[in-house]
Design a protein around this motif. Sequence first.
Motif, PDB file in Angstrom:
ATOM      1  N   UNK A  32       7.466-111.549 -21.633  1.00  0.00           N
ATOM      2  CA  UNK A  32       7.418-112.891 -21.062  1.00  0.00           C
ATOM      3  C   UNK A  32       8.310-112.975 -19.830  1.00  0.00           C
ATOM      4  N   UNK A  33       7.850-113.731 -18.870  1.00  0.00           N
ATOM      5  CA  UNK A  33       8.612-113.970 -17.653  1.00  0.00           C
ATOM      6  C   UNK A  33       9.419-115.234 -17.855  1.00  0.00           C
ATOM      7  N   UNK A  34      10.728-115.120 -17.666  1.00  0.00           N
ATOM      8  CA  UNK A  34      11.615-116.280 -17.771  1.00  0.00           C
ATOM      9  C   UNK A  34      12.049-116.679 -16.365  1.00  0.00           C
ATOM     10  N   UNK A  35      12.102-117.971 -16.077  1.00  0.00           N
ATOM     11  CA  UNK A  35      12.401-118.415 -14.718  1.00  0.00           C
ATOM     12  C   UNK A  35      13.815-118.132 -14.233  1.00  0.00           C
ATOM     13  N   UNK A  71      21.572-110.807 -23.862  1.00  0.00           N
ATOM     14  CA  UNK A  71      20.953-110.093 -22.737  1.00  0.00           C
ATOM     15  C   UNK A  71      20.610-111.062 -21.606  1.00  0.00           C
ATOM     16  N   UNK A  72      20.041-112.205 -21.970  1.00  0.00           N
ATOM     17  CA  UNK A  72      19.697-113.214 -20.964  1.00  0.00           C
ATOM     18  C   UNK A  72      20.958-113.790 -20.328  1.00  0.00           C
ATOM     19  N   UNK A  73      21.978-114.073 -21.134  1.00  0.00           N
ATOM     20  CA  UNK A  73      23.218-114.642 -20.597  1.00  0.00           C
ATOM     21  C   UNK A  73      23.881-113.689 -19.604  1.00  0.00           C
ATOM     22  N   UNK A  74      23.911-112.398 -19.917  1.00  0.00           N
ATOM     23  CA  UNK A  74      24.510-111.423 -18.998  1.00  0.00           C
ATOM     24  C   UNK A  74      23.710-111.357 -17.702  1.00  0.00           C
ATOM     25  N   UNK A  75      22.394-111.355 -17.816  1.00  0.00           N
ATOM     26  CA  UNK A  75      21.561-111.320 -16.607  1.00  0.00           C
ATOM     27  C   UNK A  75      21.821-112.563 -15.755  1.00  0.00           C
ATOM     28  N   UNK A  76      21.939-113.714 -16.407  1.00  0.00           N
ATOM     29  CA  UNK A  76      22.197-114.941 -15.668  1.00  0.00           C
ATOM     30  C   UNK A  76      23.575-114.902 -14.993  1.00  0.00           C
ATOM     31  N   UNK A  77      24.585-114.383 -15.689  1.00  0.00           N
ATOM     32  CA  UNK A  77      25.929-114.297 -15.099  1.00  0.00           C
ATOM     33  C   UNK A  77      25.940-113.427 -13.843  1.00  0.00           C
ATOM     34  N   UNK A  78      25.183-112.345 -13.859  1.00  0.00           N
ATOM     35  CA  UNK A  78      25.232-111.392 -12.750  1.00  0.00           C
ATOM     36  C   UNK A  78      24.145-111.635 -11.709  1.00  0.00           C
ATOM     37  N   UNK A  79      23.103-112.367 -12.064  1.00  0.00           N
ATOM     38  CA  UNK A  79      22.024-112.669 -11.114  1.00  0.00           C
ATOM     39  C   UNK A  79      21.491-114.062 -11.432  1.00  0.00           C
ATOM     40  N   UNK A  80      22.252-115.108 -11.124  1.00  0.00           N
ATOM     41  CA  UNK A  80      21.835-116.459 -11.505  1.00  0.00           C
ATOM     42  C   UNK A  80      20.548-116.910 -10.814  1.00  0.00           C
ATOM     43  N   UNK A  81      19.785-117.657 -11.590  1.00  0.00           N
ATOM     44  CA  UNK A  81      18.588-118.339 -11.085  1.00  0.00           C
ATOM     45  C   UNK A  81      17.539-117.404 -10.486  1.00  0.00           C
ATOM     46  N   UNK A  94      11.640 -99.419 -35.165  1.00  0.00           N
ATOM     47  CA  UNK A  94      12.787-100.177 -34.661  1.00  0.00           C
ATOM     48  C   UNK A  94      12.301-101.321 -33.775  1.00  0.00           C
ATOM     49  N   UNK A  95      13.106-102.374 -33.746  1.00  0.00           N
ATOM     50  CA  UNK A  95      12.848-103.507 -32.859  1.00  0.00           C
ATOM     51  C   UNK A  95      13.558-103.247 -31.542  1.00  0.00           C
ATOM     52  N   UNK A  96      12.827-103.337 -30.478  1.00  0.00           N
ATOM     53  CA  UNK A  96      13.375-103.117 -29.138  1.00  0.00           C
ATOM     54  C   UNK A  96      13.280-104.419 -28.355  1.00  0.00           C
ATOM     55  N   UNK A  97      14.415-104.874 -27.869  1.00  0.00           N
ATOM     56  CA  UNK A  97      14.473-106.070 -27.039  1.00  0.00           C
ATOM     57  C   UNK A  97      14.995-105.603 -25.688  1.00  0.00           C
ATOM     58  N   UNK A  98      14.199-105.775 -24.656  1.00  0.00           N
ATOM     59  CA  UNK A  98      14.540-105.274 -23.329  1.00  0.00           C
ATOM     60  C   UNK A  98      14.467-106.424 -22.340  1.00  0.00           C
ATOM     61  N   UNK A  99      15.453-106.494 -21.456  1.00  0.00           N
ATOM     62  CA  UNK A  99      15.464-107.516 -20.423  1.00  0.00           C
ATOM     63  C   UNK A  99      15.593-106.844 -19.056  1.00  0.00           C
ATOM     64  N   UNK A 100      14.697-107.187 -18.156  1.00  0.00           N
ATOM     65  CA  UNK A 100      14.751-106.708 -16.771  1.00  0.00           C
ATOM     66  C   UNK A 100      15.169-107.880 -15.898  1.00  0.00           C
ATOM     67  N   UNK A 101      16.194-107.674 -15.077  1.00  0.00           N
ATOM     68  CA  UNK A 101      16.595-108.737 -14.155  1.00  0.00           C
ATOM     69  C   UNK A 101      16.482-108.233 -12.718  1.00  0.00           C
ATOM     70  N   UNK A 102      16.828-109.085 -11.779  1.00  0.00           N
ATOM     71  CA  UNK A 102      16.679-108.768 -10.351  1.00  0.00           C
ATOM     72  C   UNK A 102      18.023-108.564  -9.675  1.00  0.00           C
ATOM     73  N   UNK A 103      18.975-108.012 -10.400  1.00  0.00           N
ATOM     74  CA  UNK A 103      20.285-107.771  -9.804  1.00  0.00           C
ATOM     75  C   UNK A 103      20.111-106.856  -8.584  1.00  0.00           C
TER      76      UNK A 103
END
Length: 157
Positions: A32-35, A71-81, A94-103
Amino acid sequence: MSKPMKGALRCLPTAAAAGPVPPATENLSYSMLLPGGAYCAKLAREAVRSLLTGHGLSHLCEPAVLAASELVAAAYRFTPDREMILRVRWQFEALRIVLYDQHPAHSSPHAAEECRDRRSRSMWLLAAAVDEHGGDWGLAPVLTPGGGTKSWALLHH
């Protein structure tokens, strides 16, 4: 008179009438894409809880929801909005939770390593929760010209 089919199409199985595939552990695979706003941590928590419950993995809800939120909070701290992509997938037991950000990419390897260390230290709650449940976590740069970070948590059954 119709011509016989040639090539690989001959090997395809006959289409069977099938209904929707019900959610099961084996077919848990969502992206899913989060804004990118601060509120996205709540969206991630709600989505992960709903997905795990629907796919028969409710016993992993507590650590998985916390992992997604961190994961989302760290991405927001380092690359807000900036937009981020959240993937939730069951693979190899296993359950894999992966977050890609635009840092953004750093100009030097030294700056990139300092940033990675800062982000790693900021994820102490994720580390503790995942460790408590016998899992693993990490982060790595995304190898694209514009940069980005891939952070992840792995939780075992």
